[in-house]
Enzyme design. Structure first.
Site, PDB file in Angstrom:
ATOM      1  N   HIS A 157       0.910  -1.165   0.071  1.00 29.15           N
ATOM      2  CA  HIS A 157      -0.067  -0.123   0.099  1.00 29.15           C
ATOM      3  C   HIS A 157       0.963   1.362  -0.178  1.00 29.15           C
ATOM      4  O   HIS A 157       0.299   2.360   0.376  1.00 29.15           O
ATOM      5  CB  HIS A 157      -0.910   0.258   1.249  1.00 29.15           C
ATOM      6  CG  HIS A 157      -1.624  -1.214   1.492  1.00 29.15           C
ATOM      7  ND1 HIS A 157      -2.904  -1.582   0.813  1.00 29.15           N
ATOM      8  CD2 HIS A 157      -1.377  -2.359   2.040  1.00 29.15           C
ATOM      9  CE1 HIS A 157      -3.402  -2.767   1.186  1.00 29.15           C
ATOM     10  NE2 HIS A 157      -2.396  -3.278   2.128  1.00 29.15           N
ATOM     11  N   SER A 278      15.485  21.456 -15.995  1.00 34.18           N
ATOM     12  CA  SER A 278      14.224  22.339 -16.580  1.00 34.18           C
ATOM     13  C   SER A 278      14.364  23.708 -16.927  1.00 34.18           C
ATOM     14  O   SER A 278      15.645  24.102 -16.666  1.00 34.18           O
ATOM     15  CB  SER A 278      13.323  22.612 -14.978  1.00 34.18           C
ATOM     16  OG  SER A 278      12.481  23.772 -15.119  1.00 34.18           O
ATOM     17  N   LYS A 284      16.402  21.955 -10.993  1.00 36.09           N
ATOM     18  CA  LYS A 284      15.760  20.639 -11.201  1.00 36.09           C
ATOM     19  C   LYS A 284      16.560  19.516 -11.839  1.00 36.09           C
ATOM     20  O   LYS A 284      17.367  20.074 -12.870  1.00 36.09           O
ATOM     21  CB  LYS A 284      14.408  20.891 -11.777  1.00 36.09           C
ATOM     22  CG  LYS A 284      13.352  21.593 -11.110  1.00 36.09           C
ATOM     23  CD  LYS A 284      11.963  21.131 -10.783  1.00 36.09           C
ATOM     24  CE  LYS A 284      11.685  19.653 -11.000  1.00 36.09           C
ATOM     25  NZ  LYS A 284      10.354  19.747 -11.210  1.00 36.09           N
ATOM     26  N   GLU A 291      10.084   8.636 -16.839  1.00 33.70           N
ATOM     27  CA  GLU A 291       8.661   8.968 -16.902  1.00 33.70           C
ATOM     28  C   GLU A 291       8.046   8.755 -18.522  1.00 33.70           C
ATOM     29  O   GLU A 291       6.943   8.394 -18.670  1.00 33.70           O
ATOM     30  CB  GLU A 291       8.705  10.467 -16.907  1.00 33.70           C
ATOM     31  CG  GLU A 291       8.727  11.002 -15.397  1.00 33.70           C
ATOM     32  CD  GLU A 291       8.969  12.813 -15.470  1.00 33.70           C
ATOM     33  OE1 GLU A 291       8.095  13.206 -15.020  1.00 33.70           O
ATOM     34  OE2 GLU A 291       9.816  13.115 -15.745  1.00 33.70           O
TER      35      GLU A 291
END
Ligand code: ARG
Length: 464
Positions: A157, A278, A284, A291
């Protein structure tokens, strides 16, 4: 506009908008090596059974190899009015070798021809994917070997559950990708069936030898029913289903890498060479590769859905709808191969942070089950032990402490059977190494799993 193979029956020329609409050449041109190899085998078979002469066969084969070189070198002229790769090659052959080219299509149809080309393409592609999966599985086993002493929280979970070895975690993915390789190997058996000679749908009046064609093209089996041979795309569906399941595994792995590299987890750091920045936020470092793999998974599922939907209501035998099988097939092959290649390169560059992982595994009562197991070892029934351990957790939570930070006296208030040796049972190493059930995370088990996987990969390599 070129002459059409069917123009005997037609009084009007094909409208150019129809040519543009029906053309598949921009997609199916990548089948050309298989189309040529298939045609060469077909010629040789026709000569063997006496439908054409040996001289005619030699002229055709010679012309086909010349066209192959032209295509290889990128000099071949494509033209929408010629529809597909099969008609392009036949038309070019007529220019190359003259009217004998008109004999090539004897005892054959584009319906069995395209089925042959697609099967040949897919058996090569499947072989490369199985090889890629073997390399990826090798990378996972090497990582497991390297991280045999790294402990991290295992989750259920997405809540910290029990500690596991990072090696055990990597080996879970080894198992998934091993099943994928098996699935692709299994679908390959049904791809590797030779359809040529089914002709349009009913077979042919010529005395062809389909088994000889199969032998020339290294097919272990010949399609047994001519109608099925031209109507069947199950082999593509099976490949796409296996590819979709494989992408599920890539996507789950990617998801973990995204989570693990976040500031919230900090379990890993992706290498600069395999991350992007970024354009606005200087701080970043983004996990774009995992992804994108996660995102590309949806494309492959879409490819499977597209073909299932395409096939579901088609009457026997060939229908032109089936030309639409190639975009999803090619897309899935390319997408999966791309994900494989980049993951094989990226995984070994990941920087693992064992201290952060260990710290996370030490906080959050991951040893509560082991406290219960300790009590069971001293004769307390498991359900009672579970309840006692639960009360210890509640007490510790109220104190802002972990179980292993409570004093022996505090713990003995909950059960008289607890003694000082409990604290050994609550250490991470102890928790890991007591899980010796087959398939569990104990170091010895994981070491044996790594050895078995290494042996299997070496055997697969020899067999390939
Ligand atoms: N381009 C066609 C395909 O991909 C080849 C077969 C065409 N057959 C036909 N009867 N029009 O399916």
């Amino acid at each position: 506009m070129s002459e059409k193979p069917w123009d005997g029956r037609f009084a009007e020329r094909t409208d150019t908008s129809v040519e543009a609409f029906t053309s598949s050449i921009q997609i199916d041109k990548r089948l050309y090596p298989y189309d040529i190899e298939g045609s060469v085998a077909h010629c040789r078979m026709l000569a063997k059974v006496g439908v054409i002469t040996e001289d005619e066969s030699a002229a055709l084969v010679e012309g086909l190899w010349r066209i192959q070189r032209e295509l290889d070198q990128g000099h071949f002229q494509f033209d929408d009015s010629l529809e597909d790769i099969h008609m392009h090659i036949e038309a070019r052959l007529l220019q190359e070798v003259g009217k004998v080219a008109r004999k090539l299509h004897t005892a054959r149809s584009r319906n069995d021809q395209v089925a042959l080309d697609t099967r040949m393409f897919l058996r090569d592609a499947t072989g490369r994917i199985i090889e890629g999966l073997r390399a990826l599985r090798g990378v996972l086993v090497a990582l497991a070997d390297r991280h045999l002493d790294v402990i991290l929280p295992g989750y259920t979970h997405l809540q910290r559950a029990q500690p596991v070895l990072l090696a055990h975690h990597w080996m879970a993915y080894y198992e998934m990708f091993t099943r994928d390789a098996e699935r692709f190997g299994d679908s390959l058996k049904r791809t590797n069936v030779m359809p040529l000679g089914a002709a349009a749908l009913a077979g042919t009046t010529y005395p062809i030898d389909r088994h000889y064609t199969a032998e020339l093209l290294h097919f272990p089996a010949v399609a047994a029913n001519s109608m099925d041979a031209v109507a069947d795309r199950d082999f593509i569906l099976e490949f796409l289903a296996a590819a979709s399941i494989c992408m599920v595994h890539f996507s789950r792995l990617s998801e973990e890498l995204v989570i693990w590299s976040s500031s919230e987890f900090r379990f890993i750091e992706l290498a600069d060479a395999f991350s992007t920045g970024s354009s606005i936020m200087p701080q970043k470092k983004n996990p774009d590769i995992p992804e994108l793999i996660r995102g590309k998974t949806g494309r492959v599922f879409g490819d499977l859905m597209a073909l299932l939907t395409l096939m579901k209501s088609l009457p026997l035998a060939y229908n032109r709808d089936m030309q639409e099988d190639k975009p999803p097939l090619f897309d899935a092959v390319d997408t999966l191969q791309g994900c494989l290649d980049i993951t094989i390169k990226m995984l070994p560059t990941i920087k693992v942070k064992p201290d952060v992982m260990r710290q996370s595994a030490s906080v959050g009562f991951l040893n509560a089950t082991d406290l219960a197991d300790y009590l069971v070892g001293r004769g307390v029934p498991f359900r009672n032990a579970h309840s006692i351990a639960g009360r210890c957790v509640a007490h510790a939570l109220a104190q802002g402490k972990e179980l292993h930070h409570l004093t022996l006296q505090e713990l003995q208030n909950f059960s008289k059977v607890i003694e000082a040796d409990l604290f050994d049972h609550l250490t991470l190493e102890h928790m890991i190494n007591r899980r010796q059930s087959y398939g569990g995370t104990a170091t010895e088990n994981v070491r044996a799993a790594i050895a078995a996987a290494g042996k299997r990969l070496a055997e697969e390599k020899v067999a390939a």
